[in-house]
Design an enzyme around this catalytic site. Structure first.
Site, PDB file in Angstrom:
ATOM      1  N   GLU A 288      -3.497  10.676  -1.027  1.00 23.59           N
ATOM      2  CA  GLU A 288      -3.519  11.263   0.321  1.00 23.59           C
ATOM      3  C   GLU A 288      -2.897  10.234   1.240  1.00 23.59           C
ATOM      4  O   GLU A 288      -3.366   9.097   1.305  1.00 23.59           O
ATOM      5  CB  GLU A 288      -4.948  11.621   0.729  1.00 23.59           C
ATOM      6  CG  GLU A 288      -5.615  12.640  -0.199  1.00 23.59           C
ATOM      7  CD  GLU A 288      -4.820  13.921  -0.399  1.00 23.59           C
ATOM      8  OE1 GLU A 288      -4.050  14.313   0.500  1.00 23.59           O
ATOM      9  OE2 GLU A 288      -4.929  14.522  -1.482  1.00 23.59           O
TER      10      GLU A 288
ATOM     11  N   CYS B 143      -5.493   9.302   9.823  1.00 23.29           N
ATOM     12  CA  CYS B 143      -4.329   9.988   9.272  1.00 23.29           C
ATOM     13  C   CYS B 143      -4.154  11.336   9.956  1.00 23.29           C
ATOM     14  O   CYS B 143      -3.061  11.873  10.023  1.00 23.29           O
ATOM     15  CB  CYS B 143      -4.509  10.167   7.779  1.00 23.29           C
ATOM     16  SG  CYS B 143      -6.109  10.860   7.392  1.00 23.29           S
TER      17      CYS B 143
HETATM   18  P1  NAD Z   1      -1.616   0.848   3.499  1.00 27.23           P
HETATM   19  O1  NAD Z   1      -0.588   1.681   2.845  1.00 27.23           O
HETATM   20  O2  NAD Z   1      -1.197  -0.374   4.213  1.00 27.23           O
HETATM   21  O3  NAD Z   1      -2.700   0.376   2.414  1.00 27.23           O
HETATM   22  C1  NAD Z   1      -3.368   1.306   1.590  1.00 27.23           C
HETATM   23  C2  NAD Z   1      -3.794   0.586   0.331  1.00 27.23           C
HETATM   24  O4  NAD Z   1      -2.633   0.292  -0.431  1.00 27.23           O
HETATM   25  C3  NAD Z   1      -4.495  -0.745   0.597  1.00 27.23           C
HETATM   26  O5  NAD Z   1      -5.533  -0.934  -0.335  1.00 27.23           O
HETATM   27  C4  NAD Z   1      -3.383  -1.726   0.385  1.00 27.23           C
HETATM   28  O6  NAD Z   1      -3.839  -3.006   0.042  1.00 27.23           O
HETATM   29  C5  NAD Z   1      -2.650  -1.085  -0.765  1.00 27.23           C
HETATM   30  N1  NAD Z   1      -1.288  -1.581  -0.927  1.00 27.23           N
HETATM   31  C6  NAD Z   1      -0.452  -2.041   0.009  1.00 27.23           C
HETATM   32  N2  NAD Z   1       0.696  -2.430  -0.544  1.00 27.23           N
HETATM   33  C7  NAD Z   1       0.582  -2.204  -1.865  1.00 27.23           C
HETATM   34  C8  NAD Z   1       1.431  -2.410  -2.975  1.00 27.23           C
HETATM   35  N3  NAD Z   1       2.648  -2.919  -2.851  1.00 27.23           N
HETATM   36  N4  NAD Z   1       0.982  -2.041  -4.184  1.00 27.23           N
HETATM   37  C9  NAD Z   1      -0.235  -1.515  -4.324  1.00 27.23           C
HETATM   38  N5  NAD Z   1      -1.086  -1.316  -3.325  1.00 27.23           N
HETATM   39  C10 NAD Z   1      -0.685  -1.647  -2.099  1.00 27.23           C
HETATM   40  O7  NAD Z   1      -2.443   1.819   4.451  1.00 27.23           O
HETATM   41  P2  NAD Z   1      -3.568   1.449   5.498  1.00 27.23           P
HETATM   42  O8  NAD Z   1      -2.914   0.790   6.670  1.00 27.23           O
HETATM   43  O9  NAD Z   1      -4.707   0.794   4.862  1.00 27.23           O
HETATM   44  O10 NAD Z   1      -4.043   2.905   5.913  1.00 27.23           O
HETATM   45  C11 NAD Z   1      -3.317   3.678   6.828  1.00 27.23           C
HETATM   46  C12 NAD Z   1      -2.460   4.703   6.138  1.00 27.23           C
HETATM   47  O11 NAD Z   1      -3.282   5.517   5.312  1.00 27.23           O
HETATM   48  C13 NAD Z   1      -1.793   5.660   7.106  1.00 27.23           C
HETATM   49  O12 NAD Z   1      -0.491   5.937   6.665  1.00 27.23           O
HETATM   50  C14 NAD Z   1      -2.668   6.888   7.049  1.00 27.23           C
HETATM   51  O13 NAD Z   1      -2.024   8.070   7.432  1.00 27.23           O
HETATM   52  C15 NAD Z   1      -3.081   6.885   5.613  1.00 27.23           C
HETATM   53  N6  NAD Z   1      -4.333   7.621   5.404  1.00 27.23           N
HETATM   54  C16 NAD Z   1      -4.247   8.873   4.883  1.00 27.23           C
HETATM   55  C17 NAD Z   1      -5.400   9.613   4.695  1.00 27.23           C
HETATM   56  C18 NAD Z   1      -5.338  11.005   4.136  1.00 27.23           C
HETATM   57  O14 NAD Z   1      -6.378  11.544   3.767  1.00 27.23           O
HETATM   58  N7  NAD Z   1      -4.158  11.614   4.059  1.00 27.23           N
HETATM   59  C19 NAD Z   1      -6.629   9.071   5.035  1.00 27.23           C
HETATM   60  C20 NAD Z   1      -6.674   7.777   5.545  1.00 27.23           C
HETATM   61  C21 NAD Z   1      -5.511   7.048   5.721  1.00 27.23           C
END
Ligand code: NAD
Length: 542
Positions: A293, A327
């Site tokens: 998501e 999100c």
């Molecule tokens: P992010 O993408 O920065 O991080 C998400 C996760 O991915 C974290 O655990 C992070 O450490 C990990 N990550 C980052 N780089 C990575 C890599 N290279 N390899 C593997 N894992 C990696 O997101 P965030 O800032 O924590 O959250 C915000 C984002 O999440 C926004 O885009 C938001 O829209 C989305 N979000 C979506 C939903 C939904 O239900 N659609 C819900 C909550 C948040």
């Protein structure tokens, strides 16, 4: 095993407490906040039921007071990730055979621990570590997480009850087996509930998990693990590792036993994870389940028949609660020309009335954004809007990171419906508004549908049922969660299963049985009572 058909407690949504002045819950959370703020916690990883420290630590600071240190956490090396995988696979031998009602008992207990003894602590951790005001913390880290834990148990039994027809001579049964191997949960900073749910729901279905929380959510992740431990999640079933996301992910995805990714976070990271899984596909013992998501560019469209005050409130709450770091947050709005003067007046009044500061002062509606990277990015979009001829800032527009990462809630009005901030996910307290000719509703619906790559949430406001019908049809694929006469945020487990399509994710609807179905691999068992003894069918007769 198997000595009764057990009914699980009927899941009900956890009531949201008010935290009004003078209430016991307010006193309890403020006390927890003070105690935690004025001490330092050392957060170990958690592997095979043991706390694991590495000595390689990072500090944790509240986003609203970034020079203040509330603790440290330990970073994994590759060997810790390997150990988490090995230990999960070992734990699987017993956990996958654990009767479902025992698994249910553990997670129902976790729900009650959060509802009771851990409520103030998990809320305070979320207020401190993620800068949520008390209401935002309560609806997330307490209520939504409790709801996930309770409702998932009910959804699990609903799934188990789904069985095929049988005949008198053959009994057909479906077993909902956990996935073979181990699963991987990667969680975002912005919802404590999502962080807890992603590993927990896979474990509930009998899977074993390596969980990598966001480095910006470790303070409340620690409370979640304390709850899981106390609830009795056995050693090795959920293993937590912190640190370099690339290294952790590379290690996890290199294992032939990797069987499922449960991800929530930004779109580019998810797309890379998917590619990496694809590149490894011939190495896996089973085709991994991939649930993600991801981002959103969520819209509000008002029809000329809408009520201006309602439209303004949908924007003020939908765009700015938790600093727009949902999100589902409204980040582009389409307002008809006949309503614009009123909507503009009300939104500016609202934004001016918001108080911003630390969540400890409960009169603050707005607190800080999560970190310096987010702050700098948001500030750069505000600066660009100040200089761009097709954009105008009508509210907010200031920012200050001297003490905390504070971005003033900002409203940009643009004459260009494809202006950058109408299309790109900013993930902060900024909304962009496009005012359309009130007689061009149908054309504007098309614009809404075609402006962004995302399709997560959206809202239409109107008092004209024909206009609602038209929007519902025209925006059929533009949002996985579509709201009529409401803001596009605030989905409740069991009521509005959540998820979007297009670049917003696989739409496996967290908070529903559909999501849990992804974490099982059904086995069909046919038992024949009287087995045939002659291969010849009657039609073969002379
Ligand atoms: P992010 O993408 O920065 O991080 C998400 C996760 O991915 C974290 O655990 C992070 O450490 C990990 N990550 C980052 N780089 C990575 C890599 N290279 N390899 C593997 N894992 C990696 O997101 P965030 O800032 O924590 O959250 C915000 C984002 O999440 C926004 O885009 C938001 O829209 C989305 N979000 C979506 C939903 C939904 O239900 N659609 C819900 C909550 C948040």
């Amino acid at each position: 095993m198997g000595k009764g058909f057990f009914n699980v407690p009927v899941a009900i949504n956890e009531p949201v407490k008010s935290y009004a002045p003078g209430t016991p819950e307010r006193d309890a959370v403020l006390k927890a906040y003070k105690d935690m703020y004025n001490s330092q916690v050392d957060v170990p990883m958690y592997i095979n039921g043991k706390d694991v420290t590495t000595g390689n630590t990072r500090t944790m600071s509240p986003p609203h007071d970034h020079k203040h240190i509330v603790g440290t956490y330990h970073l994994a090396e590759k060997k810790h990730v390997d150990e988490a995988i090995a230990t999960a696979l070992e734990a699987r031998k017993n956990w996958s055979q654990m009767p479902w009602e025992q698994r249910a008992g553990i997670f129902l207990k976790a729900a009650e621990l959060i509802a009771g003894p851990y409520r103030a602590k998990i809320n305070a951790a979320t207020m401190i570590g993620q800068s949520k005001n008390i209401y935002q913390a309560e609806i997330d880290s307490a209520c939504e997480l409790i709801d996930f834990l309770r409702f998932n148990v009910q959804f699990m039994t609903d799934i188990y009850l789904d069985q095929p027809e049988s005949t008198t001579d053959a009994w057909n049964r479906i077993e909902y087996r956990p996935l073979e191997g181990f699963t991987y949960a990667v969680t975002p900073f912005n919802f404590t509930a999502i962080a807890g749910n992603l590993p927990a729901c896979m474990a509930l279905m009998g899977n074993v998990v390596v969980w990598k929380p966001s480095n910006n959510q470790i303070y409340s992740a620690k409370v979640i693990m304390d709850v899981f431990k106390e609830a009795g999640v056995p050693a090795g079933v959920i293993n937590v590792v912190f640190g370099n996301p690339g290294m952790i992910t590379d290690t996890v995805l290199a294992s032939p036993h990797f069987s499922g990714l449960h991800y929530t976070g930004s779109t580019p990271v998810f797309q890379n994870l998917w590619k990496q899984i694809g590149n490894n596909i011939e190495n896996y013992k089973t085709y991994p389940r991939i649930v993600g998501e991801t981002g959103g560019k969520d819209f509000v469209i008002a029809h000329k028949s809408a009520v201006a005050k309602q439209v303004a409130t949908a924007i003020s709450r939908g765009a700015f609660e938790f600093q727009g770091q949902k999100c589902s947050a409204a980040s582009r709005a389409y307002i008809p020309s006949n309503l614009w003067d009123d909507v503009k007046k009300f939104v500016i009044e609202d934004v001016k009335s918001f108080k911003m500061g630390s969540p400890e002062d409960m009169s603050n509606f707005i607190t800080a954004v999560i970190n310096e990277g987010a702050f700098d990015k948001l500030a750069s979009y505000i600066d660009a809007a100040k200089n761009d001829a097709d954009a105008e800032i009508i509210a907010g527009g200031n920012y200050d990171k001297s003490k905390g990462y504070f971005i003033e809630p900002t409203v940009i009005v643009t004459t260009n419906p494809k202006y950058e901030t109408m299309c790109t996910e900013l993930f902060g307290p900024i909304i962009t508004i496009y005012v359309y000719d009130e007689n061009k509703y149908s054309e504007t619906l098309k614009l809404v549908d075609e402006t962004s790559e995302y399709a997560l949430t959206g809202a239409v406001l109107s008092t004209d049922r024909y206009a609602i019908v038209e929007a519902t049809e025209a925006l059929q694929n533009a949002a996985g969660n579509f709201y009529i006469n409401d803001k596009p945020t605030g989905a409740v487990v069991g009521q509005q299963p959540f998820g979007g399509a297009r670049a917003s994710g696989t739409n496996d609807k967290a908070g529903s049985a559909q999501n849990l179905l992804r974490w099982v691999s059904p086995r069909m068992i046919k038992e024949t009572f009287v087995s045939p003894v002659d291969y010849r069918y009657p039609f073969l007769g002379e």
